[in-house]
Design an enzyme around this catalytic site. Sequence first.
Site, PDB file in Angstrom:
ATOM      1  N   GLU A 117      23.443 -48.459   0.738  1.00  0.00           N
ATOM      2  CA  GLU A 117      24.215 -49.339  -0.152  1.00  0.00           C
ATOM      3  C   GLU A 117      25.334 -49.973   0.665  1.00  0.00           C
ATOM      4  O   GLU A 117      25.643 -49.482   1.765  1.00  0.00           O
ATOM      5  CB  GLU A 117      24.792 -48.532  -1.317  1.00  0.00           C
ATOM      6  CG  GLU A 117      23.681 -47.930  -2.164  1.00  0.00           C
ATOM      7  CD  GLU A 117      24.174 -47.166  -3.382  1.00  0.00           C
ATOM      8  OE1 GLU A 117      25.416 -47.096  -3.591  1.00  0.00           O
ATOM      9  OE2 GLU A 117      23.324 -46.639  -4.107  1.00  0.00           O
ATOM     10  N   GLY A 121      25.896 -45.935   4.043  1.00  0.00           N
ATOM     11  CA  GLY A 121      24.748 -45.988   4.940  1.00  0.00           C
ATOM     12  C   GLY A 121      24.517 -44.611   5.519  1.00  0.00           C
ATOM     13  O   GLY A 121      23.726 -43.818   5.008  1.00  0.00           O
ATOM     14  N   SER A 122      25.300 -44.291   6.556  1.00  0.00           N
ATOM     15  CA  SER A 122      25.198 -42.955   7.164  1.00  0.00           C
ATOM     16  C   SER A 122      25.531 -41.883   6.133  1.00  0.00           C
ATOM     17  O   SER A 122      24.929 -40.809   6.118  1.00  0.00           O
ATOM     18  CB  SER A 122      26.178 -42.834   8.337  1.00  0.00           C
ATOM     19  OG  SER A 122      25.943 -43.855   9.266  1.00  0.00           O
ATOM     20  N   GLY A 333      18.125 -62.779  35.001  1.00  0.00           N
ATOM     21  CA  GLY A 333      19.003 -63.962  34.966  1.00  0.00           C
ATOM     22  C   GLY A 333      18.562 -64.960  33.922  1.00  0.00           C
ATOM     23  O   GLY A 333      18.286 -64.604  32.776  1.00  0.00           O
ATOM     24  N   GLU A 355      17.372 -45.478  10.146  1.00  0.00           N
ATOM     25  CA  GLU A 355      16.923 -44.076  10.005  1.00  0.00           C
ATOM     26  C   GLU A 355      17.924 -43.099  10.624  1.00  0.00           C
ATOM     27  O   GLU A 355      17.553 -42.012  11.051  1.00  0.00           O
ATOM     28  CB  GLU A 355      15.527 -43.863  10.611  1.00  0.00           C
ATOM     29  CG  GLU A 355      14.476 -44.859  10.167  1.00  0.00           C
ATOM     30  CD  GLU A 355      14.363 -44.957   8.663  1.00  0.00           C
ATOM     31  OE1 GLU A 355      14.694 -46.044   8.143  1.00  0.00           O
ATOM     32  OE2 GLU A 355      13.978 -43.987   8.010  1.00  0.00           O
ATOM     33  N   THR A 357      22.009 -43.646  12.608  1.00  0.00           N
ATOM     34  CA  THR A 357      22.538 -44.251  13.846  1.00  0.00           C
ATOM     35  C   THR A 357      22.547 -43.189  14.951  1.00  0.00           C
ATOM     36  O   THR A 357      22.414 -41.984  14.681  1.00  0.00           O
ATOM     37  CB  THR A 357      23.983 -44.757  13.637  1.00  0.00           C
ATOM     38  OG1 THR A 357      24.825 -43.617  13.399  1.00  0.00           O
ATOM     39  CG2 THR A 357      24.102 -45.729  12.473  1.00  0.00           C
ATOM     40  N   GLU A 359      25.013 -42.089  16.547  1.00  0.00           N
ATOM     41  CA  GLU A 359      26.112 -41.135  16.317  1.00  0.00           C
ATOM     42  C   GLU A 359      25.665 -40.047  15.331  1.00  0.00           C
ATOM     43  O   GLU A 359      25.955 -38.870  15.525  1.00  0.00           O
ATOM     44  CB  GLU A 359      27.364 -41.852  15.770  1.00  0.00           C
ATOM     45  CG  GLU A 359      28.092 -42.723  16.773  1.00  0.00           C
ATOM     46  CD  GLU A 359      27.353 -44.013  17.102  1.00  0.00           C
ATOM     47  OE1 GLU A 359      26.550 -44.476  16.267  1.00  0.00           O
ATOM     48  OE2 GLU A 359      27.561 -44.543  18.209  1.00  0.00           O
TER      49      GLU A 359
HETATM   50  C1  FAD Z   1      17.277 -54.581   9.694  1.00  0.00           C
HETATM   51  C2  FAD Z   1      17.665 -53.364   8.902  1.00  0.00           C
HETATM   52  C3  FAD Z   1      16.723 -52.773   8.067  1.00  0.00           C
HETATM   53  C4  FAD Z   1      17.066 -51.632   7.314  1.00  0.00           C
HETATM   54  N1  FAD Z   1      16.140 -51.087   6.458  1.00  0.00           N
HETATM   55  C5  FAD Z   1      16.527 -50.110   5.593  1.00  0.00           C
HETATM   56  C6  FAD Z   1      15.636 -49.634   4.568  1.00  0.00           C
HETATM   57  O1  FAD Z   1      14.484 -50.040   4.473  1.00  0.00           O
HETATM   58  N2  FAD Z   1      16.102 -48.692   3.696  1.00  0.00           N
HETATM   59  C7  FAD Z   1      17.379 -48.198   3.761  1.00  0.00           C
HETATM   60  O2  FAD Z   1      17.735 -47.373   2.937  1.00  0.00           O
HETATM   61  N3  FAD Z   1      18.246 -48.631   4.721  1.00  0.00           N
HETATM   62  C8  FAD Z   1      17.850 -49.569   5.630  1.00  0.00           C
HETATM   63  N4  FAD Z   1      18.726 -50.026   6.591  1.00  0.00           N
HETATM   64  C9  FAD Z   1      20.077 -49.505   6.639  1.00  0.00           C
HETATM   65  C10 FAD Z   1      20.320 -48.575   7.802  1.00  0.00           C
HETATM   66  O3  FAD Z   1      19.625 -47.365   7.629  1.00  0.00           O
HETATM   67  C11 FAD Z   1      21.846 -48.386   7.902  1.00  0.00           C
HETATM   68  O4  FAD Z   1      22.372 -49.596   8.418  1.00  0.00           O
HETATM   69  C12 FAD Z   1      22.263 -47.244   8.774  1.00  0.00           C
HETATM   70  O5  FAD Z   1      21.937 -46.017   8.155  1.00  0.00           O
HETATM   71  C13 FAD Z   1      23.772 -47.256   9.070  1.00  0.00           C
HETATM   72  O6  FAD Z   1      24.500 -47.395   7.902  1.00  0.00           O
HETATM   73  P1  FAD Z   1      25.659 -48.492   7.772  1.00  0.00           P
HETATM   74  O7  FAD Z   1      25.079 -49.792   8.234  1.00  0.00           O
HETATM   75  O8  FAD Z   1      26.198 -48.436   6.416  1.00  0.00           O
HETATM   76  O9  FAD Z   1      26.733 -48.087   8.839  1.00  0.00           O
HETATM   77  P2  FAD Z   1      27.855 -46.964   8.649  1.00  0.00           P
HETATM   78  O10 FAD Z   1      27.259 -45.714   8.135  1.00  0.00           O
HETATM   79  O11 FAD Z   1      28.993 -47.555   7.902  1.00  0.00           O
HETATM   80  O12 FAD Z   1      28.267 -46.747  10.158  1.00  0.00           O
HETATM   81  C14 FAD Z   1      29.086 -47.669  10.871  1.00  0.00           C
HETATM   82  C15 FAD Z   1      29.372 -47.063  12.240  1.00  0.00           C
HETATM   83  O13 FAD Z   1      30.086 -45.831  12.079  1.00  0.00           O
HETATM   84  C16 FAD Z   1      29.379 -44.774  12.699  1.00  0.00           C
HETATM   85  N5  FAD Z   1      29.514 -43.568  11.897  1.00  0.00           N
HETATM   86  C17 FAD Z   1      29.252 -43.421  10.578  1.00  0.00           C
HETATM   87  N6  FAD Z   1      29.502 -42.162  10.171  1.00  0.00           N
HETATM   88  C18 FAD Z   1      29.921 -41.483  11.268  1.00  0.00           C
HETATM   89  C19 FAD Z   1      30.320 -40.140  11.498  1.00  0.00           C
HETATM   90  N7  FAD Z   1      30.347 -39.227  10.510  1.00  0.00           N
HETATM   91  N8  FAD Z   1      30.710 -39.794  12.753  1.00  0.00           N
HETATM   92  C20 FAD Z   1      30.674 -40.691  13.768  1.00  0.00           C
HETATM   93  N9  FAD Z   1      30.312 -41.991  13.592  1.00  0.00           N
HETATM   94  C21 FAD Z   1      29.935 -42.381  12.371  1.00  0.00           C
HETATM   95  C22 FAD Z   1      27.940 -45.231  12.767  1.00  0.00           C
HETATM   96  O14 FAD Z   1      27.228 -44.582  13.801  1.00  0.00           O
HETATM   97  C23 FAD Z   1      28.093 -46.720  13.012  1.00  0.00           C
HETATM   98  O15 FAD Z   1      28.312 -46.943  14.378  1.00  0.00           O
HETATM   99  C24 FAD Z   1      18.380 -51.112   7.401  1.00  0.00           C
HETATM  100  C25 FAD Z   1      19.309 -51.710   8.266  1.00  0.00           C
HETATM  101  C26 FAD Z   1      18.962 -52.807   9.001  1.00  0.00           C
HETATM  102  C27 FAD Z   1      20.006 -53.424   9.896  1.00  0.00           C
END
Ligand code: FAD
Length: 372
Positions: A117, A121-122, A333, A355, A357, A359
């Site tokens: 959402e 995400g994470s 290049g 699936e 990140t 981290e």
């Molecule tokens: C092209 C694409 C297709 C996707 N397809 C799907 C799909 O089909 N279904 C679905 O459900 N999702 C999907 N996603 C979402 C994807 O799984 C999420 O983007 C991902 O899980 C990261 O969540 P976020 O983008 O909210 O980043 P955040 O969770 O907000 O993270 C932002 C940054 O903070 C870091 N971070 C977060 N928490 C911590 C922590 N506790 N400690 C250290 N670092 C942290 C992360 O590593 C990242 O660098 C898709 C994303 C993309 C870009």
Amino acid sequence: MDFSLPKEIEDIRKKARDFAVKEFTQELTLTCDATETYPDDIRKKAYNAGFIDVGNPWGMLVSMEEFCRVDPGVGMSALVPGFGSEVIMLYGSDYQKKKYLEPVLKGEKISGFAVTEPIAGSDVAGISTKLYKKDGKWILNGGKMFITNGTIANHFYVLARSAEPDSPEKRHHGLSMAIVESEMKGFSSTKITGKLGMRATSTAELKFDNIEIPQENIIGEEGKGFYYVMSFFNISRIYVAAQALGTAEGALDRLKAYLAALKSRGSPMADYESAQFLLSETATEIEAARMLMYMAADKLFKFEPDPVITSMAKYYSASVAAKATRSVMLFMGLDGIATDMERFYRDSKITEIWEGTSEIEKLVISRMLMKK
Ligand SMILES: Cc1cc2nc3c(=O)[nH]c(=O)nc-3n(C[C@H](O)[C@H](O)[C@H](O)COP(=O)(O)OP(=O)(O)OC[C@H]3O[C@@H](n4cnc5c(N)ncnc54)[C@H](O)[C@@H]3O)c2cc1C
């Protein structure tokens, strides 16, 4: 100890490679990337050729590797029309398997898996989409972000909050999964454009506005959704590792072709130590990633998943893909930024994000190691 795959799997690999080389033409891959178009014809051809077969996970794994080696965007588009199917295979009812899984396995329908959402995400347990009972019916309200197959799927496996947790530490309780059809009243999806990579895949934002969900569309047990998502990640992370491995191999193929071209035109650059180091380091890292990924897959496909090895495989393969594509592109290049090498560079990035990140993978590894 035998590190080789059985002949029948190697045969699928060769078939997948031949298919991708023939079908993923320069024109097609360029167009899909530039216009952000989903290659539906390729999906159908890949299905008819037998590559999309969740019942043959080793076959899917090596096909993913070989498809992404030729083009990661078109390769992923072709192989994930059944995204999320494993959840139904593991936890779905007979009714759900017949109504939703079977048509996907027959190549007639497309599915999606919707967890992320805008603010969660994470932090999977932080989702705010609500599933609640009103007058004996389940009602779904909320939305999802970045959902693969978002504008093309017939149905989605959606995670939502169905009960408030007992305490903040138990936020992962009270989450349930429901099957939502794109034809249901109150469903809408909006395509997300302008992505860095994976532009051939369909990604969308989903909205759920008072959708009525029949009881038979609730997956497994109410309140167990978080666990279903985590067990799905244990599977899907291995496929992302295969995607990353294939992407890194594609970079290595391009480096070798570039060095051969330099040699044939008498350029001394091919013999520079930096060129030889780049070639040998990239090839070594790819083999290390392959071993880790195959180890994770071997455990999973024997129904003995090891989340530590799985997260290691996903995290390491993704870092190899990101490093290989960047280093090769820079070494080439102008030829690096003006050919499909730059697309490999852009497409590699997602392997460090979806699936889980990198981290998050590292947190899984460290937490589990400390528990052992
Ligand atoms: C092209 C694409 C297709 C996707 N397809 C799907 C799909 O089909 N279904 C679905 O459900 N999702 C999907 N996603 C979402 C994807 O799984 C999420 O983007 C991902 O899980 C990261 O969540 P976020 O983008 O909210 O980043 P955040 O969770 O907000 O993270 C932002 C940054 O903070 C870091 N971070 C977060 N928490 C911590 C922590 N506790 N400690 C250290 N670092 C942290 C992360 O590593 C990242 O660098 C898709 C994303 C993309 C870009």
